[in-house]
Motif scaffolding. Sequence first.
Motif, short mmCIF file in Angstrom:
data_model
loop_
_atom_site.label_atom_id
_atom_site.label_comp_id
_atom_site.label_asym_id
_atom_site.label_seq_id
_atom_site.Cartn_x
_atom_site.Cartn_y
_atom_site.Cartn_z
N ARG A 144 199.16 -62.99 88.75
CA ARG A 144 200.29 -61.86 88.96
C ARG A 144 200.37 -60.99 87.68
O ARG A 144 200.61 -61.38 86.59
N LYS A 145 200.17 -59.65 87.92
CA LYS A 145 200.36 -58.65 87.07
C LYS A 145 200.97 -57.68 87.50
O LYS A 145 201.45 -57.51 88.58
N ALA A 146 201.08 -56.61 86.64
CA ALA A 146 202.01 -55.21 86.66
C ALA A 146 200.86 -54.09 86.78
O ALA A 146 200.00 -53.82 85.74
N ARG A 147 200.94 -53.02 87.74
CA ARG A 147 200.07 -52.24 87.69
C ARG A 147 200.77 -50.88 87.48
O ARG A 147 201.92 -50.61 87.84
N ARG A 148 200.31 -50.20 86.61
CA ARG A 148 200.97 -48.64 86.52
C ARG A 148 201.01 -47.57 87.40
O ARG A 148 199.98 -47.52 88.27
N PHE A 149 202.10 -47.23 87.97
CA PHE A 149 202.28 -46.23 88.95
C PHE A 149 203.06 -45.04 88.55
O PHE A 149 203.94 -45.09 87.60
N TYR A 150 202.73 -43.79 88.96
CA TYR A 150 203.05 -42.46 88.35
C TYR A 150 203.75 -41.83 89.73
O TYR A 150 203.11 -41.17 90.35
N PRO A 151 205.21 -41.83 89.97
CA PRO A 151 205.78 -41.49 90.93
C PRO A 151 205.81 -39.88 91.17
O PRO A 151 205.87 -39.52 92.16
N HIS A 152 205.59 -39.23 90.00
CA HIS A 152 205.74 -37.83 90.07
C HIS A 152 204.28 -37.22 90.26
O HIS A 152 204.20 -36.01 90.14
N ARG A 153 203.36 -38.06 90.10
CA ARG A 153 202.02 -37.49 90.42
C ARG A 153 201.39 -36.52 89.41
O ARG A 153 201.47 -36.60 88.32
N GLN A 154 201.11 -35.26 90.10
CA GLN A 154 200.63 -34.04 89.35
C GLN A 154 201.51 -33.70 88.40
O GLN A 154 201.04 -32.73 87.69
N ILE A 155 202.69 -33.70 88.67
CA ILE A 155 203.76 -32.96 88.07
C ILE A 155 203.94 -33.03 86.51
O ILE A 155 203.69 -32.04 85.76
N VAL A 156 203.63 -34.46 86.14
CA VAL A 156 203.53 -34.71 84.64
C VAL A 156 202.32 -35.29 84.43
O VAL A 156 202.33 -36.27 83.08
N GLY A 157 201.40 -35.35 85.15
CA GLY A 157 200.00 -36.10 84.96
C GLY A 157 199.41 -35.84 83.76
O GLY A 157 199.18 -36.76 83.09
#
Length: 663
Positions: A144-157
Amino acid sequence: MTKIFLKFKKRINILSFVVLLVWTGICCRLSYVQVIHGKEYRTQGVRQGQIREPLAALRGNIFDRKGVSLTQNIIHYTIAAFPKLVTNKNAIAAALSECTGRDQVYYLDKLQSKNHFVYLERNLPKETCAPFLTRDFDGISIERKARRFYPHRQIVGQVVGFADVDDKGLTGIERQFDKYINGEPGWIIKQRDGLGGSNVKIDYPMRAPVDGSHIQLTIDLEYQTILKEELQQRVEETTALGATGIILNPQTGAIIAMASVPDFDPNQPNHYAIEFQKIRAITDQFEPGSTFKVVSTTAALELETVTPNDEFYCESGSYKYENITIEDHEKYEILTVSQIIEHSSNIGIIKISETISNEQLYKYARRFGFGSLTAINLDGEVPGTLRKPSEWSRISRAEMSMGQEVGITALQLAIAYSAIANGGFLLKPRLVEQIVNPDQKIIYSEKPEVIRKVSDRKVMDDIKNMLGKVVQSGTGIQAGIPGWEVAGKTGTAQKFIDGSYSQRKFISNFVGFFPASDPQLLCAILLDEPRMPYHWGGIGAAPLFNRIMKRIINLDDTIQPPIPQVDENKNKPILVDNEQMKDSEQIRDQGVYLSTVAAMDIQSNKNIILVPEVRGMSLKKAITTLKQAGLNVKFQGSGRVVWQSPGPGKSVNKNSQCIIGLQ
């Protein structure tokens, strides 16, 4: 002795000797194993009977200045196998295929591998692999691990960057502050059985992981969204190759928004070109053109070789300088120093630069921060190009005064103009507000930091007044916002290609700030190769500044326009700072300058107020503005305000009702 004993004595002696010899050998072997190599074998036994598994720490999250999360940790599962210990390969392949949709052959090939250990799937969300997790298969490891997710995608990518599958930051803030965000992994000792499985034992040691620290940026997600959307729209309108923008607080150096297009989605970085991951505001340099003209003007004013009202003959638009022809976009005759900046005269700025030496021009360019790093806390920044006077040609001073033969970044340009806006101080740009560890203690913060003093306040005020005229009646008129004091400068820079300046490819740029009397926001805009006529800074970049700032004004209630008040000595309206009005009657016009009579009437009767302008505002801001003015509000519809009654500028009694219509 009996006859029987005597008969077998020899055999008994041989047998006894053999037993003694074997016993001695066993004792020697035991001594060899338990005494001589005891430590080694004990370690090997522990290794065979126990397993030390790492416990991953959760990566710290990144937030904007208002606490909005820019990253998330999504729990996921990694499924692996020990092929030699797997007993039912077909069942495992079928179960995984049912969860993921992959062909069973894909998993069978992995399960039949000769390797000791293979990954079957990585980063599976729980909803995908939930049926598989409930089943017990020999030789299968589930982590079991945690994966990084970026909810605002390109906005602050580009600013935030991204981390790889092993939670290692690769770009942006994720990379720069990886040691803070990543945390410290722990471990747990488990008992291993003969089939390769493991069991948790209560009395076995463990060390809990320490989660990563959280980072709060100076970025405002709402500002960032506006900037990104407007840049994208302008690129489409002008068919430009790309665009870059920065919004910052010129008083503190805090970067509130920073974006460029084309961009990328940090959730799927492999789907985009690597160059789209760059923070172009710090990595790409360009020749600024006319936005660089403030350097030679500042130098000449401070060295007192000119005054704002000194006049120069601008040669009717064409001027021979060291055997090259310099041309203006208009045929100007006599212009003052202020008018040279207002109308962006190339000939005029060259003549101003001739009043100072090469060394002095270079010195002030350095003072403004050009040719050196801004020291922003991000990887990849370039210092730009600013050659020493000993390396200049005969025409270099003229070229540099116009913004050629020098390479700068968008961030350098924004920080340089911040020095003008704040009265003469070059600031270090700030992107990180603070870093907070899991115990809620601040372990790192960036405070406003002055790098150097560029010039005296009087000189900066003179430059600021010139930049105000640029927007009021000069080349930057399309950047103006009714009711606001906007100051700025346009720039139209030819690209240097194959040894000469292109006549078709340009960088359109504009830098502006407002309110000019007490700047709260500064914005720098660049358009890369927009089609004509958008290549002009006043036509391509300046209107984009206007659109961005109008949206921000309607969004952010903390930004207030200048407050007009009557100057009794001159009998006409003047603008005063908000701070000066805190203890007196505040008169808010929100975009309509008060006439002298109206202003005097209001001052004489505190129950009479002027209706502020709220058309174009959001409902929230319109209600706040009207209530602050002392009016009751009634509204119809939804969306943005399209009409109001009474109209803006009307004199009404305090606590009167104002009706607004929204659409």
